[in-house]
Design a protein around this motif. Structure first.
Motif, PDB file in Angstrom:
ATOM      1  N   HIS A   1       0.848  -1.304   0.035  1.00  0.00           N
ATOM      2  CA  HIS A   1       0.015   0.007  -0.104  1.00  0.00           C
ATOM      3  C   HIS A   1       0.755   1.208   0.148  1.00  0.00           C
ATOM      4  O   HIS A   1       1.401   1.639   0.982  1.00  0.00           O
TER       5      HIS A   1
ATOM      6  N   HIS B   1       1.439   5.453  -2.207  1.00  0.00           N
ATOM      7  CA  HIS B   1       0.939   6.177  -3.123  1.00  0.00           C
ATOM      8  C   HIS B   1       2.207   6.719  -4.144  1.00  0.00           C
ATOM      9  O   HIS B   1       3.168   7.364  -3.698  1.00  0.00           O
TER      10      HIS B   1
ATOM     11  N   HIS C   1      -5.147  -0.397   4.985  1.00  0.00           N
ATOM     12  CA  HIS C   1      -4.408   0.018   6.243  1.00  0.00           C
ATOM     13  C   HIS C   1      -5.340  -0.071   7.548  1.00  0.00           C
ATOM     14  O   HIS C   1      -6.232   0.989   7.891  1.00  0.00           O
TER      15      HIS C   1
ATOM     16  N   ASP D   1       1.822   2.745   3.248  1.00  0.00           N
ATOM     17  CA  ASP D   1       1.174   3.865   2.878  1.00  0.00           C
ATOM     18  C   ASP D   1       2.030   5.401   2.706  1.00  0.00           C
ATOM     19  O   ASP D   1       1.430   6.323   2.803  1.00  0.00           O
TER      20      ASP D   1
HETATM   21 ZN   LIG Z   1      -3.186   5.076   1.084  1.00  0.00          ZN
END
Ligand SMILES: [Zn+2]
Length: 467
Positions: A62, A64, A203, A347
């Motif tokens: 996970h 970005h 998450h 994340d």
């Molecule tokens: Zn995220």
């Protein structure tokens, strides 16, 4: 003759039950042999990593990559070899991967964004199918419901999960709909709406921040929800930080709900003054670009950047994710001995919180995880999640994706992807990245000359992951 030999390491490979001072030989991008005292004379090139640990390459399940062009490099420096972007935009990420991909393998889940790439927050089955057709043919691996930021109605969210399951398309959900937030209520709703379908619930720690009930109660409920719904696959991250924007309206009120909630929670006024006070007291840092990376500005620079930009900056609150749920969720197990939450993610990527190794090794030192369990949660299981059968282990013939880290400094010292060194001692050596996409993207990616590997998800196998 081998192309490369890694020596001096403690090699950890949970799938093959290896945790020994063994060497790793690489040939034609694959693992050739893992054994004690392999001869240097058999290899064209040898690297000694004394007292370091080598494990199958970290797969960040996970992150970005669509916020700025620096995510690939930040992941490479953090020891990641393969990753799953959880939003898109697919075009932007693909274009950046050509020159800034840093040798990393990446798959993209394109988010449904009402008003941007779908008409409304309540798309029909036909609209959802058309969206899936489009993204799978243009470089995506699957689909994401971004409920925390761009919620759909509960009915439409359930439709997306159902249709993806019918079509064998990977689907993830950041819990939250038009009726429930990104909290423990939203998580319970997502689990219920998924019914018996496969779902990657994003998450888990983010639903256990104490927004509705005490942190301990929320964490226990999240763990029980996952234990009782083995069709849900999940990850959690280890950073205390979040990512947000500091734009304010003409009255100085922050536009982002995340920013407003954080200010309230830490006792600051919900306005420009509160933001400045949060920065001064070290709760809030502005994210700036420096040497091709996103980093956190110190208090003085954060204040200056916030004032100069009139709030038009990305920023990060510290202490948003309490320690207890982060550690508990990372280590909790099912009755059959498997982990409740399958993977440790960041994340991060573009957001400066790529602390899988830094914080994960702290959990090893605290005794919450063994080094082998850490390798399982950061490589072996994420490889299964993405149906990458040649990754996540160091069997002979597996992809030579390897992360070498220093257990003392808790930092990555080297990574190899397909046998090629990508990062060595804090320097990224590789340029292009390789997209892992749905088979429908084959023509598009070939035509665009993108390095790629097409893989279809195996949802029926994933639904059996906790059997
Ligand atoms: Zn995220």
């Amino acid at each position: 003759m081998w192309d490369y030999l890694i020596k001096g390491v403690r090699t950890i490979d949970p799938k093959n039950h290896i945790d020994d001072d063994w060497d790793i030989a690489i040939e034609n991008g694959k693992v050739a042999e893992v054994a004690p005292d392999l001869p240097v004379g058999n290899a064209r090139q040898t690297s000694e990593f004394n007292a370091m640990i080598a494990q199958p390459g970290i797969i960040d399940s996970h992150l970005h990559l669509g916020i700025n062009p620096y995510g690939f490099k930040m992941e490479a420096l953090a020891g990641v070899t393969t990753c799953l972007d959880m939003a898109g935009e697919t075009d932007f990420i693909l274009e950046n991967s050509r020159k800034d991909g840093c040798g990393i393998n990446f798959a993209i889940l394109q988010a449904l964004l009402p008003g941007k790439n779908i008409a409304s927050n309540d798309p029909s089955a036909d609209e959802i199918n058309a969206f899936i057709d489009k993204v799978l043919a243009s470089g995506a691996y699957g689909v994401k419901i971004l409920g925390g930021h761009f919620p759909l109605t509960p009915e439409a969210s359930a439709r997306v999960v159902e249709i993806c399951n019918q079509r064998n398309v990977y689907v993830a959900w950041h819990a939250g709909t038009t009726t429930d937030g990104s909290n423990i209520n939203g998580m319970r709703q997502a689990v219920e709406l998924a019914a018996d379908n496969f779902l990657h619930l994003a998450h888990i720690n983010a639903y256990c921040r104490g927004a509705i009930k005490p942190v301990e109660e929320e964490t226990l409920e999240a763990i029980n929800l996952l234990k009782n719904h083995p069709n849900i696959v999940s990850e959690s991250y280890l950073s205390a930080r979040n990512g947000t924007k500091l734009n304010v309206d003409q009255n100085g009120i922050p536009l982002s709900g995340v920013t407003r909630n954080c200010l309230k929670r830490f006792g600051f006024s919900v306005d420009t003054k509160g933001i400045e006070e949060a920065i001064k007291q070290g709760y809030l840092s502005v994210i700036l670009e420096e040497n091709g990376l996103s980093t956190l500005a110190d208090r003085k620079d954060s204040l200056e950047l916030f004032r100069q930009s009139h709030g038009d900056v990305s920023a990060s609150f510290d202490r948003v994710n309490p320690f207890l749920p982060r550690a508990w969720i990372a280590s909790a197990k099912r009755d059959n001995g498997q982990f409740v939450v399958d993977a440790i993610s960041s994340d991060g990527g573009c957001i400066p919180r790529n602390v899988i190794l830094e914080s994960g090794i702290s959990l090893i030192k605290l005794g919450a995880l063994s080094a082998s369990e850490f390798a399982a949660k950061t490589s072996q299981i994420p490889a299964q999640m993405l149906s990458l059968v040649n990754k996540g282990h160091l069997s002979t013939g597996a992809d030579a994706d390897i992360t070498v880290y220093d257990p003392v400094t808790q930092k990555a010292v080297a990574t190899f992807v397909g046998g090629t060194p990508v990062m060595l001692n804090g320097k990224v050596i590789c340029k292009e990245g390789c997209v892992i996409a749905h088979p429908n993207s084959e023509a598009f990616l070939t035509q665009g000359n993108f390095a790629h590997q097409c893989v279809e998800a195996n949802l029926s196998l994933l639904k059996q992951l906790h059997a």
